[in-house]
Write an enzyme that holds these catalytic residues in place. Sequence first.
Site, PDB file in Angstrom:
ATOM      1  N   CYS A 115       6.535  -4.603   0.329  1.00 26.18           N
ATOM      2  CA  CYS A 115       7.029  -4.981  -0.991  1.00 26.18           C
ATOM      3  C   CYS A 115       6.269  -6.230  -1.427  1.00 26.18           C
ATOM      4  O   CYS A 115       5.745  -6.953  -0.582  1.00 26.18           O
ATOM      5  CB  CYS A 115       8.519  -5.300  -0.945  1.00 26.18           C
ATOM      6  SG  CYS A 115       9.516  -3.915  -0.372  1.00 26.18           S
TER       7      CYS A 115
ATOM      8  N   ARG B   1       1.496  -3.501  -3.478  1.00 26.57           N
ATOM      9  CA  ARG B   1       2.298  -3.529  -2.253  1.00 26.57           C
ATOM     10  C   ARG B   1       3.492  -2.579  -2.316  1.00 26.57           C
ATOM     11  O   ARG B   1       4.193  -2.381  -1.318  1.00 26.57           O
ATOM     12  CB  ARG B   1       2.800  -4.941  -1.982  1.00 26.57           C
ATOM     13  CG  ARG B   1       1.688  -5.957  -1.834  1.00 26.57           C
ATOM     14  CD  ARG B   1       2.235  -7.327  -1.560  1.00 26.57           C
ATOM     15  NE  ARG B   1       2.945  -7.365  -0.309  1.00 26.57           N
ATOM     16  CZ  ARG B   1       2.390  -7.590   0.873  1.00 26.57           C
ATOM     17  NH1 ARG B   1       1.100  -7.821   0.953  1.00 26.57           N
ATOM     18  NH2 ARG B   1       3.120  -7.589   1.962  1.00 26.57           N
TER      19      ARG B   1
ATOM     20  N   TRP C 261       8.640  -1.120  -2.217  1.00 24.92           N
ATOM     21  CA  TRP C 261       8.308   0.127  -1.531  1.00 24.92           C
ATOM     22  C   TRP C 261       9.548   0.444  -0.703  1.00 24.92           C
ATOM     23  O   TRP C 261       9.878  -0.277   0.233  1.00 24.92           O
ATOM     24  CB  TRP C 261       7.082  -0.047  -0.648  1.00 24.92           C
ATOM     25  CG  TRP C 261       6.590   1.241  -0.055  1.00 24.92           C
ATOM     26  CD1 TRP C 261       5.765   2.147  -0.649  1.00 24.92           C
ATOM     27  CD2 TRP C 261       6.876   1.758   1.237  1.00 24.92           C
ATOM     28  NE1 TRP C 261       5.535   3.203   0.202  1.00 24.92           N
ATOM     29  CE2 TRP C 261       6.208   2.985   1.372  1.00 24.92           C
ATOM     30  CE3 TRP C 261       7.662   1.305   2.311  1.00 24.92           C
ATOM     31  CZ2 TRP C 261       6.275   3.770   2.520  1.00 24.92           C
ATOM     32  CZ3 TRP C 261       7.734   2.083   3.455  1.00 24.92           C
ATOM     33  CH2 TRP C 261       7.041   3.300   3.548  1.00 24.92           C
TER      34      TRP C 261
ATOM     35  N   ASN D 105      11.247  -8.489   1.607  1.00 24.84           N
ATOM     36  CA  ASN D 105      10.214  -7.573   2.099  1.00 24.84           C
ATOM     37  C   ASN D 105      10.448  -7.416   3.595  1.00 24.84           C
ATOM     38  O   ASN D 105      10.568  -8.424   4.298  1.00 24.84           O
ATOM     39  CB  ASN D 105       8.833  -8.187   1.831  1.00 24.84           C
ATOM     40  CG  ASN D 105       7.711  -7.387   2.463  1.00 24.84           C
ATOM     41  OD1 ASN D 105       7.833  -6.184   2.681  1.00 24.84           O
ATOM     42  ND2 ASN D 105       6.612  -8.049   2.763  1.00 24.84           N
ATOM     43  N   GLY D 106      10.519  -6.181   4.084  1.00 28.06           N
ATOM     44  CA  GLY D 106      10.729  -5.965   5.516  1.00 28.06           C
ATOM     45  C   GLY D 106      11.959  -5.104   5.751  1.00 28.06           C
ATOM     46  O   GLY D 106      12.422  -4.408   4.843  1.00 28.06           O
TER      47      GLY D 106
ATOM     48  N   GLU E  46     -12.331  10.114   7.519  1.00 35.80           N
ATOM     49  CA  GLU E  46     -12.088   9.178   6.416  1.00 35.80           C
ATOM     50  C   GLU E  46     -12.152   9.910   5.068  1.00 35.80           C
ATOM     51  O   GLU E  46     -11.337   9.662   4.180  1.00 35.80           O
ATOM     52  CB  GLU E  46     -13.111   8.035   6.494  1.00 35.80           C
ATOM     53  CG  GLU E  46     -13.071   7.028   5.371  1.00 35.80           C
ATOM     54  CD  GLU E  46     -11.753   6.274   5.224  1.00 35.80           C
ATOM     55  OE1 GLU E  46     -10.853   6.399   6.077  1.00 35.80           O
ATOM     56  OE2 GLU E  46     -11.614   5.571   4.210  1.00 35.80           O
TER      57      GLU E  46
ATOM     58  N   LYS F 128      -9.036  10.061   2.439  1.00 38.28           N
ATOM     59  CA  LYS F 128      -9.165   9.624   1.035  1.00 38.28           C
ATOM     60  C   LYS F 128      -8.660  10.721   0.103  1.00 38.28           C
ATOM     61  O   LYS F 128      -7.933  10.457  -0.842  1.00 38.28           O
ATOM     62  CB  LYS F 128     -10.622   9.286   0.669  1.00 38.28           C
ATOM     63  CG  LYS F 128     -11.198   8.021   1.231  1.00 38.28           C
ATOM     64  CD  LYS F 128     -10.684   6.745   0.617  1.00 38.28           C
ATOM     65  CE  LYS F 128      -9.504   6.205   1.381  1.00 38.28           C
ATOM     66  NZ  LYS F 128      -9.726   5.280   2.443  1.00 38.28           N
TER      67      LYS F 128
ATOM     68  N   GLU G 222      -4.765  11.109   0.279  1.00 36.14           N
ATOM     69  CA  GLU G 222      -3.946  10.063  -0.331  1.00 36.14           C
ATOM     70  C   GLU G 222      -4.180   9.933  -1.830  1.00 36.14           C
ATOM     71  O   GLU G 222      -3.262   9.584  -2.559  1.00 36.14           O
ATOM     72  CB  GLU G 222      -4.092   8.716   0.388  1.00 36.14           C
ATOM     73  CG  GLU G 222      -5.409   8.032   0.286  1.00 36.14           C
ATOM     74  CD  GLU G 222      -5.459   6.706   1.062  1.00 36.14           C
ATOM     75  OE1 GLU G 222      -4.433   6.036   1.208  1.00 36.14           O
ATOM     76  OE2 GLU G 222      -6.564   6.347   1.519  1.00 36.14           O
TER      77      GLU G 222
ATOM     78  N   HIS H 173     -13.041  26.697  17.678  1.00 33.41           N
ATOM     79  CA  HIS H 173     -11.880  26.744  18.559  1.00 33.41           C
ATOM     80  C   HIS H 173     -10.571  26.855  17.776  1.00 33.41           C
ATOM     81  O   HIS H 173      -9.510  26.569  18.313  1.00 33.41           O
ATOM     82  CB  HIS H 173     -11.873  25.502  19.467  1.00 33.41           C
ATOM     83  CG  HIS H 173     -13.126  25.398  20.278  1.00 33.41           C
ATOM     84  ND1 HIS H 173     -13.359  26.200  21.369  1.00 33.41           N
ATOM     85  CD2 HIS H 173     -14.243  24.642  20.111  1.00 33.41           C
ATOM     86  CE1 HIS H 173     -14.561  25.911  21.865  1.00 33.41           C
ATOM     87  NE2 HIS H 173     -15.118  24.974  21.111  1.00 33.41           N
TER      88      HIS H 173
ATOM     89  N   LYS I 165       0.068  -0.629  -0.122  1.00 32.24           N
ATOM     90  CA  LYS I 165      -1.182  -1.100   0.457  1.00 32.24           C
ATOM     91  C   LYS I 165      -1.038  -1.504   1.925  1.00 32.24           C
ATOM     92  O   LYS I 165      -1.902  -1.231   2.733  1.00 32.24           O
ATOM     93  CB  LYS I 165      -1.687  -2.297  -0.366  1.00 32.24           C
ATOM     94  CG  LYS I 165      -3.015  -2.861   0.093  1.00 32.24           C
ATOM     95  CD  LYS I 165      -4.146  -1.954  -0.297  1.00 32.24           C
ATOM     96  CE  LYS I 165      -5.491  -2.414   0.216  1.00 32.24           C
ATOM     97  NZ  LYS I 165      -6.473  -1.335   0.186  1.00 32.24           N
TER      98      LYS I 165
END
Length: 619
Positions: free
Chosen positions: A2, A27, A80, A106-107, A488, A492, A495, A511, A614
Amino acid sequence: MCGIVGYVGPRQALDVIVEGLRRMEYRGYDSAGVAIVTPVGDAGSAELQVAKKAGRIENLDKELAGRDITGTTGIGHTRWATHGAPNDRNAHPHVGGSGRIAVVHNGIIENFSVLRAHLESTGVEFSSDTDTEVVAHLVARELDNGRGLGDALRATCRELEGAFTLVVVDREHPDEVVAARRNSPLVVGVGEGEMFLGSDVAAFIEFTRHAVELGQDQIIEITADAYRITDFDGIEVDGKPFEINWDLAAAEKGGYEYFMLKEIEEQPAAVADTLRGHLVGSEIILDEQRLDKQELRDVDKVFVVACGTAYHSGLLAKYAIEHWTRIPVEVEMASEFRYRDPVLDRQTLVVAISQSGETADTLEAVRHARDQKAKVLAICNTNGAQIPRESDAVLYTHAGPEIGVAATKTFSAQLAAVQLVGLALAQARGTKYGDEIVAEYNALAAMPEAISRTLGMMDEVHDLGREIASSKAVLFLGRHVGFPVALEGALKLKELAYMHAEGFPAGELKHGPIALIEDGLPVVVVMPSPLGRPLLHQKMLSNIAEITARGARTIVIAEAGDEQARKHAAHLIEVPATPTLLAPFVTTIPMQILSAEIALARGCDIDKPRNLAKSVTVE
Ligand code: M6R
């Protein structure tokens, strides 16, 4: 997770706070809210005005339009969600003491259900489903017991378990804001006759460059002219002052529609700035080193721990470190590391990679490693963040603030940093001579230019992105250092564009995953260098032939001049030739651009993808 902002000073707090929240929105963007202490009458009394709304800050702006909220002390929050759905009711601030105080957080308060049950048994009524609201009621209770605001927060913090940054305002203390920090970030901005609080310095960079870092389990009380820091027991401690060395422009879009697009272009500078100053004579220098040379020389095993994109740069660290030092390297997702009881001892080096330096999984992995007496070297983009603070050695990436939730320039900067760490270990172990180190460093120093050239070669990638935007999935294949790049690329795309995407080592395809190939499915292939890795190059051509035969639409990223790749590819994306270990600096670029274009064509917000934030400060 947050974003938090606080202010006391001569300005209208609402303006400072809403602007700060806009900078903190990366955030979390599930909801946003403010609480402003508004003076009432002439007798020094005040009331709290709270406004909050689910969704992005634009929704809060609408809520605030037409309301007359004045006052020079206030707090704000962008959320968040963890506990409680992302709706108006659960948006912060939360109030206690019948509207006397307001709290943002935040947390996660891990013991909140016990505390809530206790408070409810004493008649307290809750108006949200959050863990945060218990703090509002606990602080109010302590104030009712006659404590001052700082004392009330200290007493409350002693009851809390978990991770938290808390910021509190009280209408009875209209010129003061208090805040607490445990395992969650908080920095203080010191202006001329005004003070700021923020989850990071971007919250107040417009107003001051003087900042103070708070340590763990500390409380800060700010007024317009002064601050006082104590531990949770009230013992005074010193904060750690520092100067902010990047400017506002770095945290603004600068003419780009999205931060991410600007940050992609900033990659040459991010790499150059990360490398700068680390070669002195023929010696690689870290930024902070609390390990002596013998301890580095004694390292006989390396673990790299990280999450998400940082994990992918960790995979690439393995290639560099093993190649140069012959020390075995294991790369592990930080979220798994400590739970499987890894074998660690004094001769183990744990390299923790984190852009934010506050990712809870990585931080806990660091703590676990240190508990087991292993040494920890952090690679981090945030000066003074918790992970570097708790590490024995630090190499900072200098990518500047990355606001887009998807990591781009910080990944490139990490690629540079892991190479430097590999060289530093080789130097300590004596597996590379000084002139070899200089030669490797010089090759690295050519990467900013190689990235710039790559960025200039991407016109067709933009078109291609739009062309394949309606595909239902995209696969990514790589071999050797191309494999982490494929991972990567897939991350990308997931998300940013909410598309199914998977990265595989190309040799693994037969396989199982080859069953996914169907007519027209785009498959992005990272081609090894024909000169640097001829054997792998041949094998990759065979892999391309196998998937083409099954209908795949191949998009091949290859060195300029790779004529065989051209013959095999449905679409060829050329990048400049580099030494093998350094190829990810250039092969990553088309991945980023392709994903961004696909996402934009699908109408996605590439700076703020859904469900994400983030930095992830909860496990
Ligand atoms: O701040 P960190 O580097 O520790 O963050 C790790 C991941 O959360 C981060 O890389 C995430 O995967 C990014 N959104 C990827 O673009």
